[in-house]
Structures are given as C-alpha cells and as structure tokens.
Design a protein around this motif. Structure first.
Motif, PDB file in Angstrom:
ATOM      1  N   ALA A  33       7.085  11.300  10.713  1.00  0.00           N
ATOM      2  CA  ALA A  33       5.854  11.972  10.599  1.00  0.00           C
ATOM      3  C   ALA A  33       5.229  11.253   9.285  1.00  0.00           C
ATOM      4  O   ALA A  33       3.947  11.150   9.068  1.00  0.00           O
ATOM      5  CB  ALA A  33       6.020  13.602  10.363  1.00  0.00           C
ATOM      6  N   ASP A  34       6.123  10.980   8.060  1.00  0.00           N
ATOM      7  CA  ASP A  34       5.688  10.496   6.875  1.00  0.00           C
ATOM      8  C   ASP A  34       4.983   9.335   7.287  1.00  0.00           C
ATOM      9  O   ASP A  34       4.161   8.914   6.885  1.00  0.00           O
ATOM     10  CB  ASP A  34       6.642  10.481   6.176  1.00  0.00           C
ATOM     11  CG  ASP A  34       6.319   9.891   4.417  1.00  0.00           C
ATOM     12  OD1 ASP A  34       5.210  10.816   3.965  1.00  0.00           O
ATOM     13  OD2 ASP A  34       7.082   9.427   3.937  1.00  0.00           O
ATOM     14  N   HIS A  35       5.954   8.414   7.946  1.00  0.00           N
ATOM     15  CA  HIS A  35       5.397   6.909   8.153  1.00  0.00           C
ATOM     16  C   HIS A  35       3.993   7.017   8.930  1.00  0.00           C
ATOM     17  O   HIS A  35       3.182   5.895   8.791  1.00  0.00           O
ATOM     18  CB  HIS A  35       6.637   6.296   9.138  1.00  0.00           C
ATOM     19  CG  HIS A  35       7.387   5.877   8.402  1.00  0.00           C
ATOM     20  ND1 HIS A  35       8.496   4.664   8.793  1.00  0.00           N
ATOM     21  CD2 HIS A  35       8.363   6.190   7.222  1.00  0.00           C
ATOM     22  CE1 HIS A  35       9.455   4.652   8.057  1.00  0.00           C
ATOM     23  NE2 HIS A  35       9.343   5.375   7.033  1.00  0.00           N
ATOM     24  N   LEU A  36       3.874   7.819   9.830  1.00  0.00           N
ATOM     25  CA  LEU A  36       2.769   7.730  10.823  1.00  0.00           C
ATOM     26  C   LEU A  36       1.612   8.042  10.001  1.00  0.00           C
ATOM     27  O   LEU A  36       0.358   7.454  10.229  1.00  0.00           O
ATOM     28  CB  LEU A  36       2.852   8.621  11.926  1.00  0.00           C
ATOM     29  CG  LEU A  36       3.850   8.319  13.019  1.00  0.00           C
ATOM     30  CD1 LEU A  36       3.942   9.436  14.069  1.00  0.00           C
ATOM     31  CD2 LEU A  36       3.659   7.117  13.916  1.00  0.00           C
ATOM     32  N   GLY A  37       1.787   8.747   8.866  1.00  0.00           N
ATOM     33  CA  GLY A  37       0.607   8.889   7.956  1.00  0.00           C
ATOM     34  C   GLY A  37       0.304   7.968   6.870  1.00  0.00           C
ATOM     35  O   GLY A  37      -0.798   7.527   6.679  1.00  0.00           O
ATOM     36  N   LYS A  38       1.538   7.198   6.364  1.00  0.00           N
ATOM     37  CA  LYS A  38       1.278   6.258   5.434  1.00  0.00           C
ATOM     38  C   LYS A  38       1.032   4.903   6.201  1.00  0.00           C
ATOM     39  O   LYS A  38       0.580   4.076   5.390  1.00  0.00           O
ATOM     40  CB  LYS A  38       2.488   6.209   4.583  1.00  0.00           C
ATOM     41  CG  LYS A  38       2.843   7.332   3.362  1.00  0.00           C
ATOM     42  CD  LYS A  38       4.194   7.209   2.840  1.00  0.00           C
ATOM     43  CE  LYS A  38       4.404   8.354   1.852  1.00  0.00           C
ATOM     44  NZ  LYS A  38       5.502   8.135   1.215  1.00  0.00           N
ATOM     45  N   HIS A  39       1.544   4.655   7.238  1.00  0.00           N
ATOM     46  CA  HIS A  39       1.164   3.444   7.726  1.00  0.00           C
ATOM     47  C   HIS A  39       0.582   3.419   9.162  1.00  0.00           C
ATOM     48  O   HIS A  39       1.497   2.844  10.285  1.00  0.00           O
ATOM     49  CB  HIS A  39       2.844   2.720   7.893  1.00  0.00           C
ATOM     50  CG  HIS A  39       3.417   2.296   6.636  1.00  0.00           C
ATOM     51  ND1 HIS A  39       2.917   1.533   5.680  1.00  0.00           N
ATOM     52  CD2 HIS A  39       4.541   3.022   6.128  1.00  0.00           C
ATOM     53  CE1 HIS A  39       3.635   1.671   4.589  1.00  0.00           C
ATOM     54  NE2 HIS A  39       4.529   2.437   4.760  1.00  0.00           N
ATOM     55  N   PRO A  40      -0.702   3.705   9.232  1.00  0.00           N
ATOM     56  CA  PRO A  40      -1.336   3.943  10.621  1.00  0.00           C
ATOM     57  C   PRO A  40      -1.201   2.528  11.296  1.00  0.00           C
ATOM     58  O   PRO A  40      -1.554   2.476  12.556  1.00  0.00           O
ATOM     59  CB  PRO A  40      -2.530   4.330  10.237  1.00  0.00           C
ATOM     60  CG  PRO A  40      -2.804   4.040   8.941  1.00  0.00           C
ATOM     61  CD  PRO A  40      -1.354   3.999   7.985  1.00  0.00           C
ATOM     62  N   GLU A  41      -1.047   1.392  10.543  1.00  0.00           N
ATOM     63  CA  GLU A  41      -1.202   0.109  11.288  1.00  0.00           C
ATOM     64  C   GLU A  41       0.087  -0.220  12.132  1.00  0.00           C
ATOM     65  O   GLU A  41       0.178  -0.993  12.864  1.00  0.00           O
ATOM     66  CB  GLU A  41      -1.250  -1.038  10.213  1.00  0.00           C
ATOM     67  CG  GLU A  41      -0.125  -1.355   9.579  1.00  0.00           C
ATOM     68  CD  GLU A  41       0.387  -0.535   8.407  1.00  0.00           C
ATOM     69  OE1 GLU A  41       1.260  -0.681   7.580  1.00  0.00           O
ATOM     70  OE2 GLU A  41      -0.673   0.620   8.140  1.00  0.00           O
ATOM     71  N   ILE A  42       0.996   0.447  11.884  1.00  0.00           N
ATOM     72  CA  ILE A  42       2.286   0.350  12.493  1.00  0.00           C
ATOM     73  C   ILE A  42       2.346   1.629  13.654  1.00  0.00           C
ATOM     74  O   ILE A  42       2.454   2.645  13.444  1.00  0.00           O
ATOM     75  CB  ILE A  42       3.621   0.688  11.684  1.00  0.00           C
ATOM     76  CG1 ILE A  42       3.791  -0.261  10.508  1.00  0.00           C
ATOM     77  CG2 ILE A  42       4.930   0.669  12.332  1.00  0.00           C
ATOM     78  CD1 ILE A  42       3.905  -1.766  10.931  1.00  0.00           C
TER      79      ILE A  42
END
Length: 115
Positions: A33-42
């Motif tokens: 969930a944290d990644h999807l917010g911080k790295h929308p390019e991934i």
C-alpha cells in the motif's frame, strides 16, 4: 490487499549472506500500500518481475540484514530485501526504477557486491 503474500525465493547464497532460515520472500500488505502511493510509476507488471530481480540481479549487502538488488529489463530496477531479526522471514522493502548514475553512486560504489 489485506494479507502478506509471497513474491520470490532467495538463492542459497543470498540466504547465507543474510543468515536467513527460509527461502521465501514476502511482501507485506502495508508495504504494498505504501509503495503504490510513493512509486506510482511502478505497476503490478513491475512487481511481477520480483522473482527475476531477486534471482538474477546484481546483489549488494547493506549491513547484515539487507540485500539490495539491481536488475535491468526495459529499465534498471532497484529492490531491497530485509531478513527479520529472528532470521525467520524475508520481506521486500522497496522496488523502484532508477538511472545508472544514481545506481552507481547509491549502490555499486557504496555497498559490497556479494554476487
């Protein structure tokens, strides 16, 4: 996503570097969930590359508890895996794309390569 889920398998030499007792690498629901917010390019297709990144990437030891992986497909990916304090579980900490000059500065010239 509400539960942790397995995303890759550590190679025996990576397990030995970390002192890990298990091969499975997990992604926590919280980290995802944290990644999807911080790295929308991934996106999901990038996360699907984690087994290859962890199996085939360049590997650098960041202290005794983390491995940094660099692997190139259409772009250069950086992933990090951490072993828990009791050495019982391994978790993905991050996955993102980066340019080679930054990878050289932040990883290749900073941490010892283990494979």
């Amino acid at each position: 996503i509400k539960e942790d889920f397995p995303v890759a398998v550590l190679r025996p030499e990576d397990m030995a570097t970390l002192g890990a007792r298990k091969q499975s690498v997990w992604m926590s629901a919280e980290t995802m969930a944290d990644h999807l917010g911080k790295h929308p390019e991934i996106g999901i297709d990038d996360y699907r590359l984690l087994p290859e990144i962890i199996d085939q990437g360049e590997v650098y030891a960041r202290g005794a508890t983390r491995l940094i992986y660099l692997w190139r497909n259409s772009r250069l990916y950086r992933a990090a895996v951490k072993v828990t304090r009791d050495k019982a579980e391994n978790f993905v900490l991050t996955l993102f794309a980066m340019a080679d000059p930054l990878a050289d500065k932040q990883v290749r010239k900073r941490w010892p390569r283990v494979r």
